[in-house]
Design a protein around this motif. Structure first.
Motif, PDB file in Angstrom:
ATOM      1  N   ALA A  27     -80.873  18.075   8.424  1.00 38.18           N
ATOM      2  CA  ALA A  27     -80.645  19.138   7.429  1.00 38.18           C
ATOM      3  C   ALA A  27     -81.680  20.251   7.534  1.00 38.18           C
ATOM      4  CB  ALA A  27     -80.677  18.534   6.024  1.00 38.18           C
ATOM      5  N   ALA A  28     -82.909  19.885   7.921  1.00 38.73           N
ATOM      6  CA  ALA A  28     -84.006  20.858   7.912  1.00 38.73           C
ATOM      7  C   ALA A  28     -84.778  20.789   9.227  1.00 38.73           C
ATOM      8  CB  ALA A  28     -84.927  20.583   6.728  1.00 38.73           C
ATOM      9  N   PRO A  29     -84.192  21.318  10.313  1.00 42.28           N
ATOM     10  CA  PRO A  29     -84.856  21.238  11.621  1.00 42.28           C
ATOM     11  C   PRO A  29     -86.267  21.849  11.570  1.00 42.28           C
ATOM     12  CG  PRO A  29     -82.605  22.040  11.868  1.00 42.28           C
ATOM     13  CD  PRO A  29     -82.894  22.017  10.396  1.00 42.28           C
ATOM     14  N   GLY A  30     -87.222  21.106  12.099  1.00 40.82           N
ATOM     15  CA  GLY A  30     -88.603  21.578  12.141  1.00 40.82           C
ATOM     16  C   GLY A  30     -89.458  21.110  10.983  1.00 40.82           C
ATOM     17  N   TYR A  31     -88.829  20.711   9.864  1.00 43.10           N
ATOM     18  CA  TYR A  31     -89.610  20.301   8.681  1.00 43.10           C
ATOM     19  C   TYR A  31     -90.476  19.075   8.979  1.00 43.10           C
ATOM     20  CZ  TYR A  31     -90.541  18.083   4.156  1.00 43.10           C
ATOM     21  OH  TYR A  31     -91.158  17.452   3.092  1.00 43.10           O
ATOM     22  N   LEU A  32     -89.869  18.022   9.537  1.00 46.18           N
ATOM     23  CA  LEU A  32     -90.649  16.812   9.830  1.00 46.18           C
ATOM     24  C   LEU A  32     -91.724  17.087  10.871  1.00 46.18           C
ATOM     25  CD1 LEU A  32     -87.962  13.958   9.849  1.00 46.18           C
ATOM     26  CD2 LEU A  32     -89.723  14.375   8.125  1.00 46.18           C
ATOM     27  N   ASP A  33     -91.437  18.000  11.811  1.00 48.99           N
ATOM     28  CA  ASP A  33     -92.450  18.346  12.826  1.00 48.99           C
ATOM     29  C   ASP A  33     -93.701  18.927  12.169  1.00 48.99           C
ATOM     30  OD1 ASP A  33     -90.880  18.196  15.635  1.00 48.99           O
ATOM     31  OD2 ASP A  33     -89.550  18.958  14.081  1.00 48.99           O
ATOM     32  N   VAL A  34     -93.505  19.631  11.055  1.00 52.54           N
ATOM     33  CA  VAL A  34     -94.644  20.210  10.335  1.00 52.54           C
ATOM     34  C   VAL A  34     -95.337  19.167   9.464  1.00 52.54           C
ATOM     35  CG1 VAL A  34     -95.322  21.891   8.556  1.00 52.54           C
ATOM     36  CG2 VAL A  34     -93.689  22.536  10.349  1.00 52.54           C
ATOM     37  N   VAL A  35     -94.554  18.416   8.662  1.00 55.08           N
ATOM     38  CA  VAL A  35     -95.188  17.554   7.647  1.00 55.08           C
ATOM     39  C   VAL A  35     -95.659  16.216   8.201  1.00 55.08           C
ATOM     40  CG1 VAL A  35     -93.973  18.633   5.726  1.00 55.08           C
ATOM     41  CG2 VAL A  35     -93.002  16.576   6.778  1.00 55.08           C
ATOM     42  N   TRP A  36     -94.964  15.674   9.206  1.00 52.72           N
ATOM     43  CA  TRP A  36     -95.328  14.330   9.650  1.00 52.72           C
ATOM     44  C   TRP A  36     -96.769  14.252  10.165  1.00 52.72           C
ATOM     45  CZ3 TRP A  36     -94.843   9.627   8.624  1.00 52.72           C
ATOM     46  CH2 TRP A  36     -95.291   8.633   9.506  1.00 52.72           C
ATOM     47  N   PRO A  37     -97.242  15.177  11.003  1.00 51.84           N
ATOM     48  CA  PRO A  37     -98.647  15.070  11.432  1.00 51.84           C
ATOM     49  C   PRO A  37     -99.630  15.125  10.263  1.00 51.84           C
ATOM     50  CG  PRO A  37     -97.447  16.609  12.835  1.00 51.84           C
ATOM     51  CD  PRO A  37     -96.546  16.292  11.675  1.00 51.84           C
ATOM     52  N   ARG A  38     -99.217  15.718   9.150  1.00 47.83           N
ATOM     53  CA  ARG A  38    -100.098  15.845   7.982  1.00 47.83           C
ATOM     54  C   ARG A  38    -100.122  14.580   7.116  1.00 47.83           C
ATOM     55  NH1 ARG A  38     -99.040  22.155   6.030  1.00 47.83           N
ATOM     56  NH2 ARG A  38     -98.935  23.011   8.159  1.00 47.83           N
ATOM     57  N   VAL A  39     -99.140  13.706   7.303  1.00 49.23           N
ATOM     58  CA  VAL A  39     -99.049  12.513   6.448  1.00 49.23           C
ATOM     59  C   VAL A  39     -99.110  11.219   7.259  1.00 49.23           C
ATOM     60  CG1 VAL A  39     -96.512  12.213   6.387  1.00 49.23           C
ATOM     61  CG2 VAL A  39     -97.851  11.737   4.344  1.00 49.23           C
ATOM     62  N   ALA A  40     -99.047  11.317   8.584  1.00 43.88           N
ATOM     63  CA  ALA A  40     -98.950  10.120   9.439  1.00 43.88           C
ATOM     64  C   ALA A  40    -100.130   9.175   9.252  1.00 43.88           C
ATOM     65  CB  ALA A  40     -98.828  10.537  10.910  1.00 43.88           C
ATOM     66  N   SER A  41    -101.349   9.716   9.195  1.00 45.99           N
ATOM     67  CA  SER A  41    -102.520   8.828   9.082  1.00 45.99           C
ATOM     68  C   SER A  41    -102.519   8.101   7.740  1.00 45.99           C
ATOM     69  CB  SER A  41    -103.818   9.615   9.269  1.00 45.99           C
ATOM     70  OG  SER A  41    -103.945  10.595   8.256  1.00 45.99           O
ATOM     71  N   SER A  42    -101.972   8.736   6.708  1.00 46.00           N
ATOM     72  CA  SER A  42    -101.894   8.080   5.395  1.00 46.00           C
ATOM     73  C   SER A  42    -100.881   6.934   5.414  1.00 46.00           C
ATOM     74  CB  SER A  42    -101.504   9.094   4.320  1.00 46.00           C
ATOM     75  OG  SER A  42    -102.513  10.069   4.151  1.00 46.00           O
ATOM     76  N   VAL A  43     -99.736   7.143   6.090  1.00 46.30           N
ATOM     77  CA  VAL A  43     -98.724   6.088   6.201  1.00 46.30           C
ATOM     78  C   VAL A  43     -99.275   4.924   7.018  1.00 46.30           C
ATOM     79  CG1 VAL A  43     -96.418   5.541   7.112  1.00 46.30           C
ATOM     80  CG2 VAL A  43     -96.798   7.687   5.892  1.00 46.30           C
ATOM     81  N   ASN A  44    -100.146   5.244   7.966  1.00 43.79           N
ATOM     82  CA  ASN A  44    -100.699   4.195   8.823  1.00 43.79           C
ATOM     83  C   ASN A  44    -101.955   3.567   8.233  1.00 43.79           C
ATOM     84  OD1 ASN A  44    -100.282   2.723  11.265  1.00 43.79           O
ATOM     85  ND2 ASN A  44    -102.070   3.728  12.139  1.00 43.79           N
TER      86      ASN A  44
END
Length: 271
Positions: A27-44
């Motif tokens: 639905a939102a191409p590019g959104y996860l590319d922006v936000v995932w690097p910002r939240v990945a370490s927290s999820v891990n």
């Protein structure tokens, strides 16, 4: 799905990309590319998993308060579900029990981030190891029935969703089980106290966003600064919000399925 959606899958120790993540990516191409690097370490982070497992325990307690299964292993056998199939079912339901609360916390953090310039930063950044249980989850042959298979259209309609959620599509691989289980779960799904408790999980998950290990900046201004346009940002917000309430309710349904299969074990909180 390749790319960032698969990175999210791996971080959640999921055997497949969860449909809500796939829908957001579409639905939102590019959104996860922006936000995932910002939240990945927290999820891990170990604390993120701890919060998710606490949430699973909360959900189980809420389900136990309003649901005493009538379904038994004998009833499943009579319906034609073999013991080996019950074991396979339990393996599948265990991932949803373990993985959906993590997905819920991730979606809740993204939802909260739309309304604030910064979310989180109050958790610990201690990374989590991959456990034996998670290796088993990653190796699961998790298949989803097509959305029009068997009871799935009826289930989607009862849940006010366009398509049956992954949890139900996964267990629909065993239609004899689903026929028996849905006899009970359909009444639970419509039961106001059950629905209220599901909403409670939703709000708990949103409040838990403050315990992300790293601060997350993903409000519209930050997303525009990263190069996303207004239409994409709005599509992302809608996709995240739509997924969030459905996943919160599916956390409850996974606990009800587990209970019906005879599993009451807690993850963190001992009853």
């Amino acid at each position: 799905l390749a790319g960032v959606a698969d990175e999210v899958r791996a971080a959640l120790r999921a055997p497949i990309v969860p449909s809500p993540i796939a829908r957001i990516a579409e639905a939102a191409p590019g959104y996860l590319d922006v936000v995932w690097p910002r939240v990945a370490s927290s999820v891990n982070a170990a604390g993120f998993l701890g919060s998710a497992l606490y949430l699973a325990d909360m959900a189980l307690a809420e389900v136990e308060a309003v649901y005493e299964p009538v379904m038994t292993r004998d009833a499943l056998r009579e319906a034609g579900v073999r013991d080996g199939e019950v074991a396979a079912l339990l393996d599948v339901v265990d991932w949803f029990h373990y993985g959906q609360p993590q997905l819920l916390l991730l979606l809740a953090a993204l939802a909260e981030a739309f309304g604030r310039d910064r979310v989180g930063g109050y958790g610990k950044a201690e990374p989590r190891a991959v456990t034996e249980r998670e290796r088993a989850h990653l190796a699961l042959d998790l298949r989803l029935a097509t959305p029009d298979a068997g009871l799935l259209p009826e289930i989607a309609a009862a849940l006010n969703l366009d398509t049956a959620p992954d949890l139900y599509r996964a267990v629909a691989i065993w239609p004899a089980y689903l026929n028996v289980a849905w006899e009970e779960l359909q009444h639970l799904a419509a039961y106001p106290p059950f629905r209220r408790r599901g909403r409670g999980l939703y709000f708990y998950a949103r409040s838990g966003a403050r315990f992300l290990a790293e601060p997350l900046e993903a409000d519209p201004a930050a997303l525009r600064a990263a190069g996303l346009d207004g239409a994409t940002i709005e599509a992302a917000r809608t996709a995240v919000d739509d997924s969030l309430s459905a996943v919160a309710m599916m956390v409850m349904h996974a606990e009800a399925m587990r209970l019906g299969l005879g599993v009451r074990a807690r993850e963190v909180v001992q009853a």
